[in-house]
Every structure is written in structure tokens, then in C-alpha cells.
Design a protein around this motif. Structure first.
Motif, PDB file in Angstrom:
ATOM      1  N   ILE A 167       9.544 -35.534 -20.250  1.00  0.00           N
ATOM      2  CA  ILE A 167      10.910 -34.115 -19.591  1.00  0.00           C
ATOM      3  C   ILE A 167      12.014 -34.830 -20.058  1.00  0.00           C
ATOM      4  N   ALA A 168      12.450 -35.891 -20.445  1.00  0.00           N
ATOM      5  CA  ALA A 168      13.490 -36.239 -19.944  1.00  0.00           C
ATOM      6  C   ALA A 168      13.864 -37.603 -21.380  1.00  0.00           C
ATOM      7  N   VAL A 169      14.861 -37.951 -21.587  1.00  0.00           N
ATOM      8  CA  VAL A 169      15.213 -38.867 -22.216  1.00  0.00           C
ATOM      9  C   VAL A 169      16.343 -39.552 -22.110  1.00  0.00           C
ATOM     10  N   PHE A 170      16.766 -40.806 -21.802  1.00  0.00           N
ATOM     11  CA  PHE A 170      17.683 -41.747 -20.856  1.00  0.00           C
ATOM     12  C   PHE A 170      18.227 -42.827 -21.464  1.00  0.00           C
ATOM     13  N   GLU A 171      19.113 -43.306 -20.665  1.00  0.00           N
ATOM     14  CA  GLU A 171      19.679 -44.688 -21.079  1.00  0.00           C
ATOM     15  C   GLU A 171      20.654 -45.250 -20.159  1.00  0.00           C
ATOM     16  N   SER A 172      20.193 -46.728 -19.390  1.00  0.00           N
ATOM     17  CA  SER A 172      20.750 -46.592 -18.179  1.00  0.00           C
ATOM     18  C   SER A 172      21.564 -48.372 -19.055  1.00  0.00           C
TER      19      SER A 172
ATOM     20  N   HIS B 238      12.025 -37.480 -29.277  1.00  0.00           N
ATOM     21  CA  HIS B 238      11.288 -38.091 -28.091  1.00  0.00           C
ATOM     22  C   HIS B 238      10.392 -36.309 -27.498  1.00  0.00           C
ATOM     23  N   LEU B 239      11.036 -35.060 -26.989  1.00  0.00           N
ATOM     24  CA  LEU B 239      10.775 -34.741 -26.641  1.00  0.00           C
ATOM     25  C   LEU B 239      10.312 -33.309 -27.064  1.00  0.00           C
ATOM     26  N   GLN B 240       9.834 -33.883 -27.641  1.00  0.00           N
ATOM     27  CA  GLN B 240       8.716 -32.848 -28.330  1.00  0.00           C
ATOM     28  C   GLN B 240       9.473 -31.212 -28.510  1.00  0.00           C
TER      29      GLN B 240
ATOM     30  N   PHE C 230      18.878 -36.860 -20.428  1.00  0.00           N
ATOM     31  CA  PHE C 230      19.047 -36.046 -20.892  1.00  0.00           C
ATOM     32  C   PHE C 230      17.932 -35.090 -20.540  1.00  0.00           C
ATOM     33  N   PHE C 231      17.554 -33.519 -19.650  1.00  0.00           N
ATOM     34  CA  PHE C 231      15.852 -33.643 -19.610  1.00  0.00           C
ATOM     35  C   PHE C 231      16.369 -32.404 -20.277  1.00  0.00           C
ATOM     36  N   ALA C 232      14.926 -32.031 -20.680  1.00  0.00           N
ATOM     37  CA  ALA C 232      14.286 -30.663 -21.146  1.00  0.00           C
ATOM     38  C   ALA C 232      14.878 -29.588 -20.700  1.00  0.00           C
ATOM     39  N   GLY C 233      15.360 -28.993 -21.295  1.00  0.00           N
ATOM     40  CA  GLY C 233      15.988 -28.140 -20.111  1.00  0.00           C
ATOM     41  C   GLY C 233      14.854 -27.114 -19.403  1.00  0.00           C
ATOM     42  N   ASP C 234      14.213 -26.720 -19.906  1.00  0.00           N
ATOM     43  CA  ASP C 234      12.563 -25.880 -19.547  1.00  0.00           C
ATOM     44  C   ASP C 234      11.491 -25.872 -18.670  1.00  0.00           C
ATOM     45  N   ARG C 235      11.804 -27.241 -18.526  1.00  0.00           N
ATOM     46  CA  ARG C 235      10.793 -28.405 -18.202  1.00  0.00           C
ATOM     47  C   ARG C 235      11.169 -29.272 -16.013  1.00  0.00           C
TER      48      ARG C 235
END
Length: 242
Positions: A144-149, A200-202, A230-235
């Protein structure tokens, strides 16, 4: 009322139909297991032929949002995950509260020098060592999301080792001496998926994403994490809470 789509725009009509149906699902117009309107009904709604509708439905099937059964029609296969954003953002707690199984996968962790912008956000000197944590967030096995912290390494001794041990951020911060933290700021913007995000988010490159930029601080107000997700907008359905 018959809804038509312009054929003069740059976006292919089937993509516009798929986006409209994604929005319907995200807004709860169709719940998990609901049957979508027939191809004929959708063709009438959008003012197109059934082949165009079929193309749009195929894209939703490929994304895992819709499943089809021969002779029965198309059904909603997944619903967006509710994800509240407020003063206490906790990934695992948020997904468990939404009835989903949370999972995070490490993509890459490194220590490097902070850029000027990162240093300003984390209140460290430019060039100071920070721990950069790249990962993938999943709900029920679906990305549902990729992130950088980013974490200030000198202020948080042991943070990299704790993250590499696959602890959650909350546990890793506790190991580094941070007993609690809250969200100081959140900025939401709409962006398009780059090639790496799509991988990554397919998703497809150029699909819509929701970008969240946030800063977490400890009880004394010192920044402990600056992140971009970065969230998948439809998920995902993002909700703002106090």
C-alpha cells in the motif's frame, strides 16, 4: 443522465473509466464483494462501447481491485485501507484498528550525510550523519505504500541496528531512548508514480499516489523522524484526526 468522456484529451478513455471506478470503490460506493454494474450499464454511463469498458475492467483486475466470474460479472475484490493521520501516527496500530494485517519490509537502510533540507527538518548540522530507512508497507499482503524515514543518528544511538533487527519504528525509537513521540506536521500532496514506486507497489508508472511528508518529535520537541510516504491512491483512504 448519460455521462460522456471527451475523446480530445490526452488520457485514454479506458484509463479515465478505470480511474472513475477506482474512485467509486475508494469512496465506498461499492464495498468488497459488491457486483459492479454490467458492461452495458457502464458503457451507457460513460458513453463508450463495451470493448472500452472491458479494457478498463481488465486494468482493475490486474491491479487486484476487481475480480471477474464468467457469466456472473465483475466484483470488488479489495477495499481501501482506512489510515488515520493525526498527532499519533502508528502504522501497526492503524492497520490493526482497520481490521488489516500489517507488515513492513526493509528495502534498504544506510547511514549517510544529511542534505541541507534534511538537516533543517531534523535540526542537525548539514552533513551530520542520519539513518535513512527505505521500506514497503503492506496490508493483508498487498503493498500500500513505499516510504523513506530519516533519523538523526547522533541523537539516536543504536537506531540503525534496531531497524535492521526488523523492529517497528516505535520499538526502534524506544531502543534509541525515545519513550514517546508525536506528529508535529503533515503535508499531503498528489503525485504520479515513478518507475521505482510502480515496481514496488505493483502499479503502472504514472498512476496516482498520495505523498505524505511528516515530522515526528519527542516529548521535548526534538525531531526524531522525518519521513516521506507514497501511498497507492486507490488502496488507502487517508483521514485527518486531531
Amino acid at each position: 443522465m448519460r455521462e460522456t468522456l471527451s475523446r480530445s484529451g490526452k488520457t485514454p478513455i479506458w484509463k479515465a473509466i478505470a480511474a472513475a471506478l477506482r474512485a467509486d470503490i475508494a469512496e465506498g460506493r461499492y464495498a468488497t464483494g459488491d457486483k459492479l454494474p454490467t458492461e452495458a450499464a457502464l458503457a451507457d454511463r460513460f458513453g463508450v462501447n463495451r470493448h472500452t469498458v472491458r479494457h478498463a475492467l481488465s486494468a482493475l483486475v490486474e491491479d487486484g481491485l476487481v475480480r471477474t466470474r464468467r457469466g456472473a460479472g465483475a466484483f470488488v475484490a479489495a477495499r481501501p485501507t482506512d489510515y488515520p493521520i493525526g498527532s499519533r501516527v502508528r502504522f501497526h496500530e492503524n492497520l490493526l484498528a482497520a481490521g488489516r494485517r500489517p507488515e513492513k519490509r526493509i528495502l534498504h537502510i544506510e547511514e549517510r550525510a544529511a542534505t541541507a533540507g534534511e538537516a533543517q527538518a531534523l535540526r542537525v548540522t548539514e552533513g551530520a550523519q542520519i539513518c535513512a530507512y527505505f521500506g514497503l508497507s503492506l496490508a493483508d499482503g498487498q503493498p500500500i505504500a513505499v516510504f523513506e524515514s530519516l533519523f538523526p543518528a547522533e541523537r539516536l544511538p543504536g537506531i540503525q541496528a534496531a531497524l535492521l533487527a526488523e523492529r517497528g519504528v516505535t520499538d526502534a525509537l524506544r531502543v534509541a531512548g525515545v519513550r514517546d513521540y508525536t506528529r508535529a506536521s503533515t503535508r499531503l500532496t498528489a503525485v504520479l508514480a515513478e518507475a521505482t514506486h510502480a515496481l514496488h507497489l505493483q502499479l503502472r508508472e504514472g498512476d496516482p499516489l498520495l505523498k505524505s511528508t511528516g515530522l515526528n518529535v519527542d516529548p521535548e520537541g526534538w525531531p526524531v523522524e522525518f519521513g516521506r510516504t507514497f501511498f497507492a491512491g486507490d488502496r488507502v483512504t487517508l483521514t485527518l484526526e486531531p
